[in-house]
Design a protein around this motif. Sequence first.
Motif, PDB file in Angstrom:
ATOM      1  N   VAL A   1     -62.195 -38.559  44.864  1.00  0.00           N
ATOM      2  CA  VAL A   1     -61.411 -37.565  44.423  1.00  0.00           C
ATOM      3  C   VAL A   1     -61.856 -36.029  44.897  1.00  0.00           C
ATOM      4  O   VAL A   1     -61.083 -35.182  45.340  1.00  0.00           O
ATOM      5  CB  VAL A   1     -61.346 -37.427  42.804  1.00  0.00           C
ATOM      6  CG1 VAL A   1     -60.581 -36.334  42.356  1.00  0.00           C
ATOM      7  CG2 VAL A   1     -60.736 -38.859  42.435  1.00  0.00           C
ATOM      8  N   ARG A   2     -62.760 -35.919  44.672  1.00  0.00           N
ATOM      9  CA  ARG A   2     -63.755 -34.700  45.193  1.00  0.00           C
ATOM     10  C   ARG A   2     -63.529 -34.461  47.029  1.00  0.00           C
ATOM     11  O   ARG A   2     -63.333 -33.749  47.464  1.00  0.00           O
ATOM     12  CB  ARG A   2     -65.168 -34.470  44.816  1.00  0.00           C
ATOM     13  CG  ARG A   2     -65.748 -33.197  45.347  1.00  0.00           C
ATOM     14  CD  ARG A   2     -67.094 -33.147  44.715  1.00  0.00           C
ATOM     15  NE  ARG A   2     -66.914 -32.313  43.417  1.00  0.00           N
ATOM     16  CZ  ARG A   2     -67.940 -31.650  42.678  1.00  0.00           C
ATOM     17  NH1 ARG A   2     -69.132 -31.579  43.148  1.00  0.00           N
ATOM     18  NH2 ARG A   2     -67.583 -31.119  41.596  1.00  0.00           N
ATOM     19  N   VAL A   3     -63.876 -35.663  47.506  1.00  0.00           N
ATOM     20  CA  VAL A   3     -63.692 -35.751  48.831  1.00  0.00           C
ATOM     21  C   VAL A   3     -62.304 -35.332  49.368  1.00  0.00           C
ATOM     22  O   VAL A   3     -61.803 -34.713  50.306  1.00  0.00           O
ATOM     23  CB  VAL A   3     -64.020 -37.094  49.658  1.00  0.00           C
ATOM     24  CG1 VAL A   3     -63.495 -37.135  51.073  1.00  0.00           C
ATOM     25  CG2 VAL A   3     -65.559 -37.240  49.382  1.00  0.00           C
ATOM     26  N   GLU A   4     -61.226 -35.832  48.657  1.00  0.00           N
ATOM     27  CA  GLU A   4     -59.871 -35.653  49.071  1.00  0.00           C
ATOM     28  C   GLU A   4     -59.644 -34.234  48.581  1.00  0.00           C
ATOM     29  O   GLU A   4     -58.927 -33.702  49.657  1.00  0.00           O
ATOM     30  CB  GLU A   4     -58.862 -36.423  48.171  1.00  0.00           C
ATOM     31  CG  GLU A   4     -57.392 -36.287  48.519  1.00  0.00           C
ATOM     32  CD  GLU A   4     -56.750 -37.392  47.639  1.00  0.00           C
ATOM     33  OE1 GLU A   4     -55.365 -37.264  47.909  1.00  0.00           O
ATOM     34  OE2 GLU A   4     -57.053 -37.886  46.856  1.00  0.00           O
ATOM     35  N   GLU A   5     -60.121 -33.629  47.699  1.00  0.00           N
ATOM     36  CA  GLU A   5     -59.847 -32.150  47.429  1.00  0.00           C
ATOM     37  C   GLU A   5     -60.279 -31.217  48.478  1.00  0.00           C
ATOM     38  O   GLU A   5     -59.776 -30.220  48.901  1.00  0.00           O
ATOM     39  CB  GLU A   5     -60.026 -31.852  46.129  1.00  0.00           C
ATOM     40  CG  GLU A   5     -59.843 -30.546  45.843  1.00  0.00           C
ATOM     41  CD  GLU A   5     -58.288 -30.079  45.585  1.00  0.00           C
ATOM     42  OE1 GLU A   5     -58.075 -28.935  45.620  1.00  0.00           O
ATOM     43  OE2 GLU A   5     -57.437 -30.881  45.732  1.00  0.00           O
TER      44      GLU A   5
ATOM     45  N   VAL B   1     -65.097 -33.879  57.630  1.00  0.00           N
ATOM     46  CA  VAL B   1     -66.042 -32.895  56.848  1.00  0.00           C
ATOM     47  C   VAL B   1     -66.021 -32.737  55.456  1.00  0.00           C
ATOM     48  O   VAL B   1     -67.045 -32.673  54.819  1.00  0.00           O
ATOM     49  CB  VAL B   1     -65.613 -31.473  57.554  1.00  0.00           C
ATOM     50  CG1 VAL B   1     -64.365 -30.948  56.941  1.00  0.00           C
ATOM     51  CG2 VAL B   1     -66.995 -30.500  57.200  1.00  0.00           C
ATOM     52  N   GLY B   2     -64.899 -33.041  55.093  1.00  0.00           N
ATOM     53  CA  GLY B   2     -65.139 -33.063  53.296  1.00  0.00           C
ATOM     54  C   GLY B   2     -65.918 -34.219  52.938  1.00  0.00           C
ATOM     55  O   GLY B   2     -66.679 -34.057  51.892  1.00  0.00           O
TER      56      GLY B   2
ATOM     57  N   GLU C   1     -65.339 -25.922  44.548  1.00  0.00           N
ATOM     58  CA  GLU C   1     -65.272 -24.571  45.361  1.00  0.00           C
ATOM     59  C   GLU C   1     -66.858 -24.301  45.882  1.00  0.00           C
ATOM     60  O   GLU C   1     -67.063 -23.545  46.935  1.00  0.00           O
ATOM     61  CB  GLU C   1     -65.051 -23.355  44.434  1.00  0.00           C
ATOM     62  CG  GLU C   1     -65.097 -22.131  45.207  1.00  0.00           C
ATOM     63  CD  GLU C   1     -64.315 -21.986  46.620  1.00  0.00           C
ATOM     64  OE1 GLU C   1     -64.785 -21.354  47.580  1.00  0.00           O
ATOM     65  OE2 GLU C   1     -63.061 -22.600  46.533  1.00  0.00           O
ATOM     66  N   HIS C   2     -67.727 -24.890  44.820  1.00  0.00           N
ATOM     67  CA  HIS C   2     -69.405 -24.601  45.637  1.00  0.00           C
ATOM     68  C   HIS C   2     -69.454 -25.553  46.774  1.00  0.00           C
ATOM     69  O   HIS C   2     -70.056 -25.301  47.894  1.00  0.00           O
ATOM     70  CB  HIS C   2     -70.183 -25.176  44.470  1.00  0.00           C
ATOM     71  CG  HIS C   2     -70.526 -24.195  43.413  1.00  0.00           C
ATOM     72  ND1 HIS C   2     -69.761 -23.858  42.405  1.00  0.00           N
ATOM     73  CD2 HIS C   2     -71.534 -23.394  43.220  1.00  0.00           C
ATOM     74  CE1 HIS C   2     -70.189 -23.063  41.672  1.00  0.00           C
ATOM     75  NE2 HIS C   2     -71.323 -22.627  42.244  1.00  0.00           N
ATOM     76  N   VAL C   3     -68.888 -26.837  46.758  1.00  0.00           N
ATOM     77  CA  VAL C   3     -69.081 -27.692  47.920  1.00  0.00           C
ATOM     78  C   VAL C   3     -68.156 -26.844  49.185  1.00  0.00           C
ATOM     79  O   VAL C   3     -68.711 -26.894  50.502  1.00  0.00           O
ATOM     80  CB  VAL C   3     -68.265 -28.916  48.020  1.00  0.00           C
ATOM     81  CG1 VAL C   3     -68.557 -29.948  49.115  1.00  0.00           C
ATOM     82  CG2 VAL C   3     -68.745 -29.796  46.555  1.00  0.00           C
ATOM     83  N   MET C   4     -67.020 -26.266  48.796  1.00  0.00           N
ATOM     84  CA  MET C   4     -66.463 -25.485  49.946  1.00  0.00           C
ATOM     85  C   MET C   4     -67.334 -24.586  50.373  1.00  0.00           C
ATOM     86  O   MET C   4     -67.200 -24.053  52.059  1.00  0.00           O
ATOM     87  CB  MET C   4     -65.067 -24.813  49.352  1.00  0.00           C
ATOM     88  CG  MET C   4     -64.097 -25.752  49.060  1.00  0.00           C
ATOM     89  SD  MET C   4     -63.439 -26.764  50.559  1.00  0.00           S
ATOM     90  CE  MET C   4     -62.859 -25.207  51.503  1.00  0.00           C
TER      91      MET C   4
ATOM     92  N   LEU D   1     -68.856 -23.174  56.104  1.00  0.00           N
ATOM     93  CA  LEU D   1     -69.852 -22.650  57.161  1.00  0.00           C
ATOM     94  C   LEU D   1     -69.957 -23.812  57.965  1.00  0.00           C
ATOM     95  O   LEU D   1     -70.265 -23.505  59.088  1.00  0.00           O
ATOM     96  CB  LEU D   1     -71.151 -22.249  56.134  1.00  0.00           C
ATOM     97  CG  LEU D   1     -71.266 -21.041  55.361  1.00  0.00           C
ATOM     98  CD1 LEU D   1     -72.322 -20.883  54.335  1.00  0.00           C
ATOM     99  CD2 LEU D   1     -71.092 -19.897  56.185  1.00  0.00           C
ATOM    100  N   MET D   2     -69.955 -25.088  57.646  1.00  0.00           N
ATOM    101  CA  MET D   2     -69.897 -26.131  58.551  1.00  0.00           C
ATOM    102  C   MET D   2     -69.129 -26.072  59.544  1.00  0.00           C
ATOM    103  O   MET D   2     -69.414 -26.277  60.791  1.00  0.00           O
ATOM    104  CB  MET D   2     -70.047 -27.473  57.791  1.00  0.00           C
ATOM    105  CG  MET D   2     -69.884 -28.670  58.886  1.00  0.00           C
ATOM    106  SD  MET D   2     -71.388 -28.922  59.916  1.00  0.00           S
ATOM    107  CE  MET D   2     -72.694 -29.547  58.697  1.00  0.00           C
ATOM    108  N   VAL D   3     -67.830 -26.145  59.471  1.00  0.00           N
ATOM    109  CA  VAL D   3     -66.595 -25.891  60.227  1.00  0.00           C
ATOM    110  C   VAL D   3     -66.847 -24.697  61.052  1.00  0.00           C
ATOM    111  O   VAL D   3     -66.604 -24.654  62.321  1.00  0.00           O
ATOM    112  CB  VAL D   3     -65.259 -25.957  59.311  1.00  0.00           C
ATOM    113  CG1 VAL D   3     -64.137 -25.621  60.377  1.00  0.00           C
ATOM    114  CG2 VAL D   3     -65.090 -27.117  58.836  1.00  0.00           C
TER     115      VAL D   3
END
Length: 452
Positions: free
Chosen positions: A145-149, A178-179, A193-196, A201-203
């Motif tokens: 679920v978090r990966v998809e978002e 990347v997700g 949002e913390h994962v974002m 930055l990775m992208v």
Amino acid sequence: MPDPGIPPLQTSLLDLAARFGVHARTDAAADVVGDAQPGLSGLPGPPSVPAPAAATAPVDTSVPDGGPGGDLTARHAEEGAAAASGTTPVLERILRGPSGLGTSGLHLARREEPAAASPEEPEAADEGNAVPGLYHHPVPDPDPVRVEEVSRRIKAWAVDEAQVYPPEWEDQFDGFSVGRYMVACHPDAPTVEHVMIATRLMVAENAVDDCYCEDHGGSPIGLGSRLLLAHTALDPLHTTEEYEPGWVESLRSDAPRRAYRSAMEYFLKEATPSQADRYRHDMARLHLGYLAEAAWAQTEEMPEVWEYLAMRQFNNFRPCPTITDTVGGYELPADLHAQPAMQRVIALAGNATTIVNDLYSYTKELNSPGRHLNLPVVIAEKEGLSDREAYLKAVEVHNDLMHTYEAEAAALAAACPVPSVQRFLRGVAAWVDGNHYWHRTNTYRYSLPDFW
């Protein structure tokens, strides 16, 4: 003059242990908040050790009643005494890692799991196989679920907001996954949002690599000036009113600079000033590594193996695990992050994860135009080995780096039982494991050579 050599690690560890009391009260309070975040409720507290003479505050060793493992306070006190006497139970506990709900990705080394797949029996996986013989720790699939978002949000940012990639690159962007990558690497992130923060930055870093150095128009010619101007999106130019508009316009002029600028703006909303400065420093290291590799490409020079490894210490993943505390919603104090022992752990983690990239991207790079430097290629040429022998030796180099990294991390955790240090080390370990997971499962990008 005789070479003084590298000072023993114990010196910095003892210095760090002597200073940890300064941070103990603040960190203990912060850790209570951190443990209330999703996925962290089962983390054990720090071991209790007698405060050094230089400490200015006592260590709070209290833990909530009813936590996993029974009377943790008494057990921590016993382990702390063992650590002070030079015995190993505390190191065993640290290497064993935390237990309880939501802690499966936060281990320094899970010894109860097989450390590596044997060449005869490759590790089974939903996607892809691990490099046979590679020392690693399997992790569960990240939360779908978090990966998809995260995947939805990062694509909207990259395509529409920052305009990093044109529509014709959409399949490559999707194939990068990347997700899934960032969710696997940051299991303790309290919110999407913390994962974002890490994902943008990775992208952005990959946009700079692709467009300035690699597949999509990259070239070693003029790379230094391009990287310098891109770096000003991270470390802003302080200039006169007359010349500032030209710089501001340059940040809008191409995709990598737009990506850097936008990702950094989001990062600064959550990062402390010291965390931001730390990240800028590691990005400067990264750009220096890019330039060294570009110089060898221009002169068509094949570096010695040790020279290549020196370059890879800079051109590597280090900026990613170094922000694990920002992504986790807490801060490792600047003076603890800057300690030589902590810097050594971070460097070793970055080096090991980068060799993982060399190994999994080996066939991809061989099939790409031009000559791509990676560790197996350099070993084969410089040491006169066959492609297979060089690849297998590169696996050994990775394994040596991983064993050293884990030993140094365990020693640091034992010497400095401060909650933020313990959590940061677990975060770096989770990043190391998540990075391998992504490389193993990303069959869109990677496939293994036929060496077994």
